[in-house]
Design an enzyme around this catalytic site. Structure first.
Site, mmCIF file in Angstrom:
data_model
loop_
_atom_site.group_PDB
_atom_site.id
_atom_site.type_symbol
_atom_site.label_atom_id
_atom_site.label_comp_id
_atom_site.label_asym_id
_atom_site.label_seq_id
_atom_site.Cartn_x
_atom_site.Cartn_y
_atom_site.Cartn_z
ATOM 1 N N GLY A 84 0.965 -1.056 -0.062
ATOM 2 C CA GLY A 84 0.074 0.048 0.103
ATOM 3 C C GLY A 84 0.696 1.260 0.215
ATOM 4 O O GLY A 84 2.156 1.571 -0.030
ATOM 5 N N GLY A 86 2.552 3.685 1.451
ATOM 6 C CA GLY A 86 3.099 3.703 2.812
ATOM 7 C C GLY A 86 3.746 5.325 3.000
ATOM 8 O O GLY A 86 3.818 5.660 4.262
ATOM 9 N N ASP A 245 4.123 -4.790 -7.507
ATOM 10 C CA ASP A 245 3.232 -3.782 -7.011
ATOM 11 C C ASP A 245 4.130 -2.312 -7.617
ATOM 12 O O ASP A 245 3.370 -1.401 -7.434
ATOM 13 C CB ASP A 245 3.389 -3.470 -5.387
ATOM 14 C CG ASP A 245 5.030 -3.327 -5.134
ATOM 15 O OD1 ASP A 245 5.562 -4.888 -5.086
ATOM 16 O OD2 ASP A 245 5.611 -2.677 -4.621
ATOM 17 N N ASN A 246 4.848 -2.594 -8.492
ATOM 18 C CA ASN A 246 5.622 -1.632 -9.250
ATOM 19 C C ASN A 246 5.251 -1.353 -10.744
ATOM 20 O O ASN A 246 5.845 -0.424 -11.492
ATOM 21 C CB ASN A 246 7.257 -1.468 -8.924
ATOM 22 C CG ASN A 246 7.602 -1.304 -7.671
ATOM 23 O OD1 ASN A 246 6.758 -0.482 -7.084
ATOM 24 N ND2 ASN A 246 8.592 -1.809 -7.311
ATOM 25 N N ASP A 255 7.172 4.197 -10.456
ATOM 26 C CA ASP A 255 7.924 4.006 -9.156
ATOM 27 C C ASP A 255 9.486 4.093 -9.335
ATOM 28 O O ASP A 255 9.928 2.838 -9.865
ATOM 29 C CB ASP A 255 7.409 2.657 -8.396
ATOM 30 C CG ASP A 255 6.303 2.891 -7.596
ATOM 31 O OD1 ASP A 255 6.088 4.017 -7.170
ATOM 32 O OD2 ASP A 255 5.693 1.823 -7.286
#
Length: 488
Positions: A84, A86, A245-246, A255
């Site tokens: 998530g 962060g 996640d990237n 990212d």
């Protein structure tokens, strides 16, 4: 700006609404006028007058609806569970001047429920690297997030040492990652249908014309991902941390952590010092893209009409799409048509670069000194520098190859070939040494070098008077290319 905050209307399990935590005494680092114009930001006097306060988290315009996203992911090939936002917040979504939805995402703005062991902050050095890389890739013509601007502050952040905290307003066509679907599959599977509809409605509306919109959407993501990674390979870009996640569902680069642009050509180059096995080495990026998609796609089998066989059909074109896009681009870099004979020359050229550890960017641009010797003295200089690095054996290989290459070009329109080469082979990329000089100056409160490099990267395919020799100077042939830390 034309606000269209749609993500905040989704199920509240997908995000956490919250305000940013202000930085202490934020000050202007840099502002991207081009991005501001595309967003319509320039037309709002309040936004223009208070942009430093907004990026510093001290002022939130009424139309903004800040939230931190929940997502999960596979990191270095292992399931990492819930991740998530962060240290970032999706502040708003707007329609740009091209009527395309754009996310305004403020990075480095404090703790969220997804911060885990982090502090919710970003440091100046990583902020500058992301700011310049998004700008560089965008101007190189590669789909990428970009940034509206960044601020530096008196907030102190500890990484390997105490550093100045900073914040960056990242702008992207989407911040939905493969990891969003992974999170839903693990923690809220009942939301998959609704979320898939949202992704199609928002980012792939043309898929509704298909008899099977979900499968059309999945195949479109596969295609865009393949083309994006082909673009990376062609320009010599290594993302460095291609976790699920990237990767964005829109095929835009997202990212920027331990990224790098290839200098001395070594396909096995690892630019992330945390990547001990070389999983994310430059040459592995196409295969990792396929791996990530293969992990992502099966989650959709929960939906009606989606089977293992239909998913296999969606993924099957990945390699062919990647290879076609890459090979076409490689031929354009040589000014040649996409043909078997051209590819033979192209791969021989890459072997020559690798065997002699030649600079990737400079060597491709130096070919213009061979093809158009009277066009520009800079390319003649690059050609002379390149050939001076050859030993006798390599010089013979070069002379043989260049003779056959010029013969292949002879029946073609020289003007067309030269135009293709000039528009496919940049003069300037964001070398790590270039970024480090900007960072060193900025940490001393000096931003003139950042302004110069930003302007240089704005027109990377044209030789510029503001350039210095250091902007295109590669490391020594056998010097290690500086790896970059994930710490940011």
């Amino acid at each position: 700006m034309r606000y269209q905050n749609t993500y905040v209307k989704l199920d509240t399990r997908l995000y956490h609404e919250q305000q940013p935590t202000p930085l202490d005494n934020p000050r202007a680092g840099h502002f991207n006028m081009q991005v501001a114009e595309q967003l319509g930001w320039l037309d709002d006097k309040d936004l223009m007058a208070r942009w430093v306060e907004i990026l510093g988290g001290q002022y939130v315009p009424a139309q903004f609806q800040p939230l931190s996203m929940a997502y999960a992911g596979h990191q270095f090939g292992q399931w990492a569970g819930q991740l998530g936002d962060g240290r970032g917040l999706l502040m708003a979504q707007v329609l740009g001047n091209n009527d395309q939805l754009q996310d305004l995402h403020l990075k480095g703005i404090g703790l969220t429920p997804y911060s885990r062991m982090g502090d919710g902050r970003a440091v100046l050095r990583s902020t500058i690297r992301e700011y310049l890389c998004g700008h560089a890739l965008t101007q190189l013509g590669i789909p990428s997030s970009n940034a509206l601007g960044f601020v530096v502050s008196d907030t102190k952040v500890r990484r390997e040492r105490m550093e100045a905290g900073a914040a960056l307003m990242r702008v992207a066509d989407s911040h939905i990652r493969f990891g969003h679907v992974e999170w839903i599959a693990s923690f809220a599977p009942d939301l998959l249908g609704e979320f898939t509809d949202y992704m199609i409605d928002t980012y792939y509306p043309e898929c509704h014309d298909s008899e099977t919109p979900v499968l059309a959407f999945l195949q479109a993501v596969v295609e865009r991902t393949a083309r994006m990674i082909a673009d990376w390979q062609l320009i010599g870009f290594a993302h460095g941390v291609m976790n699920t996640d990237n990767l964005s569902i829109t095929g835009s680069t997202l990212d920027f952590g331990p990224f790098g642009f290839m200098q001395r050509f070594n396909p096995a180059w690892i630019n992330n010092h945390s990547d001990h096995t070389g999983r994310y080495a430059y040459q592995n990026q196409p295969a990792i893209g396929h791996w990530n998609l293969n992990i992502w796609l099966p989650h959709f089998m929960r939906l009606e009409g989606v089977t293992r066989d239909t998913l296999a059909d969606c993924l099957a074109p990945y390699e062919a799409i990647f290879m076609q896009h890459y090979q076409q681009g490689l031929c354009r870099k040589l000014g040649l048509p996409h043909a078997k004979e051209s590819l033979t020359l192209a791969f021989e050229w890459l072997t020559l670069l690798e065997d002699n550890l030649l600079d990737y960017t400079n060597s491709f641009r130096a070919l213009l000194g061979l093809v158009a010797p009277n066009e520009h003295p800079y390319e003649q200089q690059l050609l002379a520098i390149m050939t001076a690095e050859f030993n006798n054996e390599a010089l013979n290989v070069w002379q043989n190859w260049s003779t056959r290459y010029l013969a292949a070009l002879e029946p073609l329109s020289s003007e067309t070939s030269i135009d293709e080469m000039r528009s496919s082979n940049p003069v300037y990329v964001l070398r790590n040494s270039m970024a480090q000089r900007v960072i060193t100056a900025a940490e001393q409160g000096q931003f003139d070098e950042l302004n110069r490099v930003f302007e240089l990267l704005a027109t990377p395919y044209r030789v510029q008077d503001i350039a210095t020799d250091l902007d295109t100077l590669p490391p020594a042939p056998h010097a290690p290319q500086m790896p970059i830390s994930c710490s940011s």
